[in-house]
Motif scaffolding. Structure first.
Motif, PDB file in Angstrom:
ATOM      1  N   LEU A 186       0.808  -1.211   0.000  1.00 31.83           N
ATOM      2  CA  LEU A 186       0.000   0.000   0.000  1.00 31.83           C
ATOM      3  C   LEU A 186       0.846   1.269   0.000  1.00 31.83           C
ATOM      4  CD1 LEU A 186      -2.746  -0.948   2.625  1.00 31.83           C
ATOM      5  CD2 LEU A 186      -2.769  -1.305   0.144  1.00 31.83           C
ATOM      6  N   ASP A 187       0.368   2.263  -0.726  1.00 35.36           N
ATOM      7  CA  ASP A 187       1.017   3.572  -0.730  1.00 35.36           C
ATOM      8  C   ASP A 187       0.402   4.489   0.304  1.00 35.36           C
ATOM      9  OD1 ASP A 187       0.848   2.897  -4.107  1.00 35.36           O
ATOM     10  OD2 ASP A 187       2.764   3.151  -3.069  1.00 35.36           O
ATOM     11  N   GLY A 188      -0.718   4.089   0.852  1.00 31.26           N
ATOM     12  CA  GLY A 188      -1.363   4.926   1.857  1.00 31.26           C
ATOM     13  C   GLY A 188      -2.620   4.272   2.383  1.00 31.26           C
ATOM     14  N   LEU A 189      -3.183   4.881   3.413  1.00 34.98           N
ATOM     15  CA  LEU A 189      -4.411   4.384   4.022  1.00 34.98           C
ATOM     16  C   LEU A 189      -5.476   5.465   4.004  1.00 34.98           C
ATOM     17  CD1 LEU A 189      -2.953   2.685   7.216  1.00 34.98           C
ATOM     18  CD2 LEU A 189      -4.104   1.493   5.359  1.00 34.98           C
ATOM     19  N   VAL A 190      -6.718   5.032   3.791  1.00 34.36           N
ATOM     20  CA  VAL A 190      -7.841   5.960   3.868  1.00 34.36           C
ATOM     21  C   VAL A 190      -8.688   5.507   5.044  1.00 34.36           C
ATOM     22  CG1 VAL A 190      -9.850   6.892   2.679  1.00 34.36           C
ATOM     23  CG2 VAL A 190      -7.835   6.248   1.368  1.00 34.36           C
ATOM     24  N   MET A 191      -8.828   6.376   6.040  1.00 30.29           N
ATOM     25  CA  MET A 191      -9.617   5.999   7.209  1.00 30.29           C
ATOM     26  C   MET A 191     -10.924   6.786   7.215  1.00 30.29           C
ATOM     27  SD  MET A 191      -6.724   5.733  10.159  1.00 30.29           S
ATOM     28  CE  MET A 191      -6.812   4.131  10.897  1.00 30.29           C
ATOM     29  N   HIS A 192     -12.006   6.074   7.176  1.00 31.51           N
ATOM     30  CA  HIS A 192     -13.322   6.692   7.204  1.00 31.51           C
ATOM     31  C   HIS A 192     -13.675   6.932   8.670  1.00 31.51           C
ATOM     32  CE1 HIS A 192     -17.963   5.841   6.872  1.00 31.51           C
ATOM     33  NE2 HIS A 192     -17.713   7.110   7.089  1.00 31.51           N
ATOM     34  N   SER A 193     -13.666   8.191   9.088  1.00 28.80           N
ATOM     35  CA  SER A 193     -14.056   8.527  10.452  1.00 28.80           C
ATOM     36  C   SER A 193     -15.579   8.600  10.434  1.00 28.80           C
ATOM     37  CB  SER A 193     -13.437   9.872  10.848  1.00 28.80           C
ATOM     38  OG  SER A 193     -13.985  10.323  12.070  1.00 28.80           O
ATOM     39  N   ASN A 194     -16.177   7.504  10.838  1.00 26.94           N
ATOM     40  CA  ASN A 194     -17.596   7.242  10.653  1.00 26.94           C
ATOM     41  C   ASN A 194     -18.371   7.685  11.874  1.00 26.94           C
ATOM     42  OD1 ASN A 194     -20.094   6.091  10.243  1.00 26.94           O
ATOM     43  ND2 ASN A 194     -19.333   3.994  10.006  1.00 26.94           N
ATOM     44  N   ARG A 195     -19.128   8.741  11.709  1.00 25.00           N
ATOM     45  CA  ARG A 195     -19.835   9.342  12.833  1.00 25.00           C
ATOM     46  C   ARG A 195     -20.749   8.364  13.556  1.00 25.00           C
ATOM     47  NH1 ARG A 195     -21.386  14.932  14.245  1.00 25.00           N
ATOM     48  NH2 ARG A 195     -23.330  14.702  15.405  1.00 25.00           N
ATOM     49  N   SER A 196     -21.284   7.400  12.804  1.00 30.09           N
ATOM     50  CA  SER A 196     -22.185   6.431  13.426  1.00 30.09           C
ATOM     51  C   SER A 196     -21.479   5.422  14.303  1.00 30.09           C
ATOM     52  CB  SER A 196     -22.922   5.617  12.355  1.00 30.09           C
ATOM     53  OG  SER A 196     -24.122   6.214  12.021  1.00 30.09           O
ATOM     54  N   CYS A 197     -20.229   5.180  14.022  1.00 29.13           N
ATOM     55  CA  CYS A 197     -19.615   4.026  14.657  1.00 29.13           C
ATOM     56  C   CYS A 197     -18.466   4.403  15.574  1.00 29.13           C
ATOM     57  CB  CYS A 197     -19.139   3.033  13.612  1.00 29.13           C
ATOM     58  SG  CYS A 197     -18.683   1.466  14.372  1.00 29.13           S
ATOM     59  N   ARG A 198     -18.780   4.634  16.844  1.00 33.49           N
ATOM     60  CA  ARG A 198     -17.750   5.041  17.792  1.00 33.49           C
ATOM     61  C   ARG A 198     -16.773   3.898  18.037  1.00 33.49           C
ATOM     62  NH1 ARG A 198     -20.890   9.230  18.194  1.00 33.49           N
ATOM     63  NH2 ARG A 198     -22.973   9.051  19.058  1.00 33.49           N
ATOM     64  N   ALA A 199     -17.281   2.676  17.986  1.00 33.51           N
ATOM     65  CA  ALA A 199     -16.412   1.523  18.246  1.00 33.51           C
ATOM     66  C   ALA A 199     -15.280   1.444  17.225  1.00 33.51           C
ATOM     67  CB  ALA A 199     -17.238   0.242  18.209  1.00 33.51           C
ATOM     68  N   TYR A 200     -15.597   1.726  15.993  1.00 32.15           N
ATOM     69  CA  TYR A 200     -14.601   1.617  14.929  1.00 32.15           C
ATOM     70  C   TYR A 200     -13.772   2.885  14.821  1.00 32.15           C
ATOM     71  CZ  TYR A 200     -13.587  -1.415  10.834  1.00 32.15           C
ATOM     72  OH  TYR A 200     -13.047  -2.308   9.940  1.00 32.15           O
ATOM     73  N   SER A 201     -14.438   4.038  15.033  1.00 29.89           N
ATOM     74  CA  SER A 201     -13.781   5.306  14.713  1.00 29.89           C
ATOM     75  C   SER A 201     -12.889   5.876  15.806  1.00 29.89           C
ATOM     76  CB  SER A 201     -14.830   6.356  14.348  1.00 29.89           C
ATOM     77  OG  SER A 201     -15.662   5.872  13.305  1.00 29.89           O
ATOM     78  N   PHE A 202     -13.272   5.704  17.064  1.00 30.05           N
ATOM     79  CA  PHE A 202     -12.432   6.291  18.116  1.00 30.05           C
ATOM     80  C   PHE A 202     -11.149   5.484  18.221  1.00 30.05           C
ATOM     81  CE2 PHE A 202     -15.485   9.161  18.577  1.00 30.05           C
ATOM     82  CZ  PHE A 202     -16.451   9.055  19.571  1.00 30.05           C
ATOM     83  N   GLY A 203     -10.056   6.159  18.175  1.00 26.27           N
ATOM     84  CA  GLY A 203      -8.768   5.472  18.130  1.00 26.27           C
ATOM     85  C   GLY A 203      -8.123   5.650  16.760  1.00 26.27           C
ATOM     86  N   GLN A 204      -8.925   6.069  15.768  1.00 31.40           N
ATOM     87  CA  GLN A 204      -8.359   6.263  14.427  1.00 31.40           C
ATOM     88  C   GLN A 204      -7.319   7.371  14.414  1.00 31.40           C
ATOM     89  OE1 GLN A 204     -11.907   6.809  12.028  1.00 31.40           O
ATOM     90  NE2 GLN A 204     -11.539   4.922  10.917  1.00 31.40           N
TER      91      GLN A 204
END
Lengths: 378, 274, 411
Positions: free
Chosen positions: C342-360
């Motif tokens: 990979l040349d890079g990462l795209v992180m979707h900071s998803n407002r609905s999903c605190r479990a996935y998004s917090f810590g990004q």
């Protein structure tokens, strides 16, 4: 014996200027301080381990450091706590204890662990299932692990005797707090909600030994005070706010009386059942699993509306105000059901979205005033 | 006289900027105009303005690079690039030691970390919320009944600084009105507003990782009050170029120049090999 | 999606899923055929072994998002007092139940006979399913999967899961009136195992340059492994998809004219903007080739004991990406970067999903500072279109790709 009520309150109010007044004093005296975030944390264990357990509460003010690590849609409690951790305001802690509760707390613990330096961290894996033998077994094993962690960090062994002693102390404190709540329910004129919340707040921030002494004096003084007529509308506050005083004060400033609460930093902190018979860790696990659950936990068959309706009826409450921290999911999910049930019972309610690290805004006051006016007109 | 020129156009939603450079990258002229909502027209206007200021004819312009909100709708262009890339280049050309750029424009703000060779590293943008942008100050100037240009000096002169806690422009406006009603003086309130915007931008910048030396660009960099507060909040000296508003267009023009040079080189190599 | 060569298997998948939805719809009026609503990380094999038809509210919500009807359905839930800050899947589902509207043939999903909620994905599902229980007044089976803060999953947690799964097997048998046979369960687990392995293999094929399909495709092809894991149909489908991918690799068929840059995606898809994102990245010759989201549905625990299938299953249901803390996630992300070039990462900071998004934010900074991987954060929502702006997101993608391009040129 029997301090003047004002003297008692003078001691209680020390925490209003500096939440950690007592903790810092104890620290200066060479004691070890353990900060915990959740009432499911087995405080008795830390107490038996030689720590003075204090509740970690956020503070007022912006959260520029925390904003670097948590998105804008994280609740103000999480942000505030993280910010204070990052600024070093919590550096007087010798231990910080997170519990697994909601998604935000779960990830906050991780961010804290990786970014706040110098304080040992324990994360208690509390089962989200609050019932049954299977969950009980899991919790028992987890408490054994936590106990061993505490022993490893502190260097002291936690004996069964010490643990039992701590559990009895905390039980006595719970009984005292519940007694105070009962007295107030029967006789709301005893003190204002604002005054009650000073007692409640200080209960998390003072040593239980000292708080017990003050409570017992207070209860003795209040026990025989005859009830007086209350002309103001009686309010029950519920919701997910941790630091309630500013809001309680605002509600009372517009002419209502906050008589009771269903708050995490309130009556929900004293919902453990009596200490049963048996081995201390087993007993602890049983108690914590059989308590009235926090909305972040699942107890099959539990109806969150029951406690509201019960308290409204028992206290002749006129209206319910929900203090709903923005971005607190567990409470926000319960709210539509609670509102419906209250409506069915003919109990007026008001939902106010609040931030925990800002002063009470004008908009809050206006809404509460309007609500209280409708109650007055009934 | 240079045998060719390059133009950089930064077409923002509020203002359009143009910079014309010669074949050695020397800045020959620049122009700044409000767009009045007409992006294509204002792009044409600023381009014409730099041409007329220098007497250069359009045929001598070998490349036009566009950036900003309106970068794609400008018709006659060589290439379009985002403001991030162009601001980074503009800052780097102005001062090669720069490691960090904070740009506060009319409607957005950005923080860019430059790598040691001037390339873009991490960046963050705020384009969702007026607080932390020039718009915040515009709204407040109107509310206070003063000129936007007066704010900087007023803030600097004030000994006191009012506390503004609202994070939202709309609520901050109400708060300002309350403060005035409570008897707070206008300069004190202005100082408080400058601090508020600085704190907001600090948040954005710290997400990227503040690394000095720091350059401040954008129209708001002309507000000495904000510069002073931002400097205090960052605990760093800020470098403010002479014309902070045109850094994006300058960067675009330099990128254009590099493009022309590379193209010429390739053309030469091809001709040699024929 | 701009595909040079369309993926043939997509039609097969639509057929498979269509058939499954029809069966579910028919079951609504058949009292002998039980229907259960289950969370995406739930132990669905037990349902298939018990002959219960599973419905996935999350899947249904995602479809509503893709069809852009989510906002109006959410509004119904919001009128009842559900905050707009709550997970948009939950709002879509509750709104769908209350309004009777939904993405499958216009109506809401067939009603459940019981509910199965496993919180190995997040704590929100617990509250969501409590509300569903109040609405439908049916049994709720709750499987508590403790969040693993370390990188090694604790045996006490696996014990806990095992005990709960055993209990669930009994409960499902009671509800259907037919105890689940051990053999049937073992058979189902074996089928599930094979499907999971196939799905993992397919995703690993995307390590090839050029990748034969991209992450946006995998978001679509995810449906069978989530809903039909444990069935024969699921295996047949992925076998055909795998064969097609191998064919494409042999013929050098990629997803772009020119695959210059390879990126990874973190968090759920932005269902209503898949086309926009795919095209915008394509403009920069960038292909998204792997995501933590789709890999979640092929997690198998590290130390799984294959001689004890139920225990292996218990360990697997703890093993997902978002059931783990940041050390685990960091390790996974870095592995992804290496394995998929990979040349890079795209992180979707998803407002609905605190479990996935917090810590990004923490992970993004770590990937940048520690590993030198450029990261783009996109603030949006999985379903709620009100959180989106083409302009703002497009701008950030452009700026990020300019950075990635220039970085690659220098190295």
């Amino acid at each position: 014996m029997g301090l003047d009520v004002n003297d008692l309150f003078h001691l209680f109010t020390k925490v209003q200027d500096d939440l950690y007044y007592f903790a810092k004093k104890a620290k200066q005296g060479g004691e070890k301080i353990a900060g915990f975030l959740c009432t499911y944390s087995p405080q008795e264990l830390f107490h038996a381990g030689g720590y003075f357990p204090v509740r970690v509460i956020g503070g007022e003010g912006g959260t520029p450091l925390a904003d670097q690590w948590l998105q804008p849609y994280a609740c103000s409690f999480a942000k505030s706590v993280l910010n204070l951790g990052l600024t070093g305001d919590f550096s007087f802690l010798d231990l910080v204890v997170f519990s697994h509760t909601c998604d935000t707390m779960q990830n906050l613990a991780e961010v804290w662990r990786r970014r706040v330096e110098g304080i040992p961290v324990i994360i208690v894996s509390t089962p989200n299932l609050n019932a049954g033998e299977i969950a009980l077994t899991y919790l028992k094993r987890e408490l054994v692990r936590v106990k061993e962690e505490v022993e490893r960090i502190s260097g002291d062994k936690i004996t069964d005797e010490r643990l039992l002693e701590s559990m009895r102390l905390y039980e006595r404190h719970r009984n005292n707090m519940n007694r105070l709540y009962q007295l107030r329910q029967a006789n709301p004129s005893l003190m204002t909600g604002t005054e009650m919340f000073v007692v409640v707040l200080s209960s998390f921030l003072m040593k239980k030994e000292e708080h017990n002494t003050l409570l017992e004096d207070l209860i003795k003084t209040l026990e025989n005070v005859p009830p007086q007529e209350i002309k103001r509308p009686r309010i029950l506050v519920g919701g997910s706010v941790c630091q309630a005083q500013g809001f309680i004060q605002s509600i009372e400033a517009v002419g209502a009386l906050v008589c009771n609460d269903d708050l995490c930093m309130g009556s929900r902190s004293y919902v453990l059942p009596p200490v049963p018979q048996g081995e201390p860790i087993d007993m602890l696990a049983q108690m914590y699993l059989s308590r009235i659950p926090c909305p972040a936990f699942h107890k099959p068959g539990y109806d969150p509306a029951e406690i509201y309706i019960e308290k409204v009826k028992a206290g002749n409450i006129d209206g319910v105000i929900f203090l709903q921290t923005k971005f607190c999911d567990p409470y926000a999910f319960n709210y539509p059901y609670l509102r419906k049930r209250l409506e069915q019972e003919g109990i007026p309610s008001l939902l106010l979205e609040v931030e925990q690290n800002q002063p009470v805004p004008e908009a809050f006051r206006t809404r509460v005033e309007a609500f209280v006016e409708t109650l007055n007109n009934r | 006289m240079s045998d060719y020129f390059v133009i950089g156009l930064d077409i923002g939603s509020a203002t359009a900027k143009a910079v014309l450079v010669d074949n050695e990258g020397k800045k020959c002229a620049y122009a700044v105009r409000p767009t009045g909502g007409r992006l294509v027209q204002s792009a044409e206007d600023v381009k014409k303005e730099v041409l007329s200021k220098t007497g250069v004819v359009e045929e001598s312009v070998k490349a036009i690079i566009t950036t900003g909100y309106g970068r794609d709708i400008v018709q006659n262009k060589t290439k379009s690039l985002t403001e991030i890339t162009c601001h980074a280049k503009g800052a780097y050309i102005t001062m090669p030691d720069i490691r960090f750029v904070i740009d506060i424009g009319g409607q957005d703000s950005k923080a860019i970390l430059l790598e040691s060779d001037g390339q873009v590293g991490r960046f963050e943008m705020n384009d969702k919320c007026a607080a932390g942008t020039g718009r915040f100050l515009e709204v407040m100037a109107r509310t206070l009944g003063i000129h936007l240009d007066e704010m900087g000096d007023m803030a600097l002169r004030s000994e006191k600084c009012s506390k503004i806690s609202s994070t939202c422009t709309v609520f901050a406006e109400s708060e300002v009105i309350s403060l005035l009603a409570q008897g707070e003086e206008i300069p004190s309130v202005v100082s408080g507003l400058c601090r508020a915007i600085a704190e907001r931008v600090y948040g954005l910048a710290s997400r990227v990782g503040i690394t000095p030396p720091i350059m401040m660009t954008g129209g708001v960099a002309k507000n000495k009050g904000v510069v002073s507060w931002l400097s205090k909040v960052l605990k760093q000296e800020l470098i403010v170029p002479e014309e902070p508003q045109i850094i994006g267009a300058l960067g675009a023009s330099i990128i254009g120049l590099e493009w022309v040079k590379k193209n010429n080189e390739t053309m030469n190599k091809i001709t040699q090999n024929i | 999606m701009s595909q040079r060569v369309p993926i043939r298997s997509t039609a097969k998948m639509k057929e498979l899923m269509g058939f499954y939805y029809m069966m579910a719809k028919a079951a609504e009026n058949d009292p002998s055929q039980k229907i259960a609503w289950i969370t995406s990380g739930g132990p669905v094999e037990i349902l298939h072994a018990g002959g219960v038809i599973p419905i996935y509210p999350e899947n249904v919500a995602a479809m509503a998002g893709t069809m852009k009807i989510s906002d109006e359905i959410c509004a119904v839930a919001e009128e009842q007092g559900f905050s707009r800050d709550l997970c948009s899947y939950a709002r879509t589902d509750i709104g769908s139940v209350l309004s009777g509207k939904g993405p499958i043939m216009g109506s809401a999903s067939p009603k459940p006979d019981f509910l199965v909620c496993c919180n190995n994905i997040c704590g929100t599902v617990t509250k969501w399913y409590e509300e569903l229980q109040r609405i439908f007044n049916v049994p709720l089976i709750f499987i508590d999967a403790p969040f693993q803060y370390g990188t090694k999953d604790r045996p006490e947690a696996i014990d806990y899961m095992e005990a709960q799964l055993k209990k669930m097997i009994e409960q499902v048998g009671e509800i259907t009136g037919n105890p689940i046979s051990w053999d049937k369960l073992m058979e189902t687990l074996e089928l599930a195992d094979r499907a999971v392995k196939l799905w993992r293999e397919i995703q690993d094929l995307l390590q090839h340059k050029p990748a034969p399909m991209n992450s946006f495709d995998t978001f679509i092809h995810l449906a069978p492994i989530v809903t039909l894991r444990g069935t024969q149909g699921c295996i047949e489908y992925y076998e055909s998809l795998k064969a097609e991918m191998l064919e494409r690799i042999e013929q050098g068929i990629g997803t772009l004219e020119k695959e210059e840059y390879r990126l990874g995606w973190d968090n759920l898809a932005i269902w209503y903007k898949i086309k926009f994102l795919s095209e915008r990245f394509s403009q920069h010759n960038a292909a998204l080739v792997v995501s933590t989201y789709t890999r979640s549905f092929c997690y198998q625990a590290e130390d799984r004991d294959i001689s004890n299938p139920l225990r292996a299953m218990s360990a697997d249901y703890l093993a997902g990406y978002i059931n783990h803390g940041l050390d685990f996630r960091e390790r996974e992300l870095y592995q992804m970067v290496k394995d998929f070039s990979l040349d890079g990462l795209v992180m979707h900071s998803n407002r609905s999903c605190r479990a996935y998004s917090f810590g990004q934010y923490e992970l993004a900074r770590t990937m940048e500072d520690k590993y030198g991987v450029p990261v783009l954060l996109i603030e949006a929502d999985q379903n709620d279109t009100r959180m989106w702006s083409d302009e703002q997101v497009g701008n950030r993608i452009d700026a990020f790709m300019e950075r990635v391009a220039s970085k690659k040129k220098r190295t």
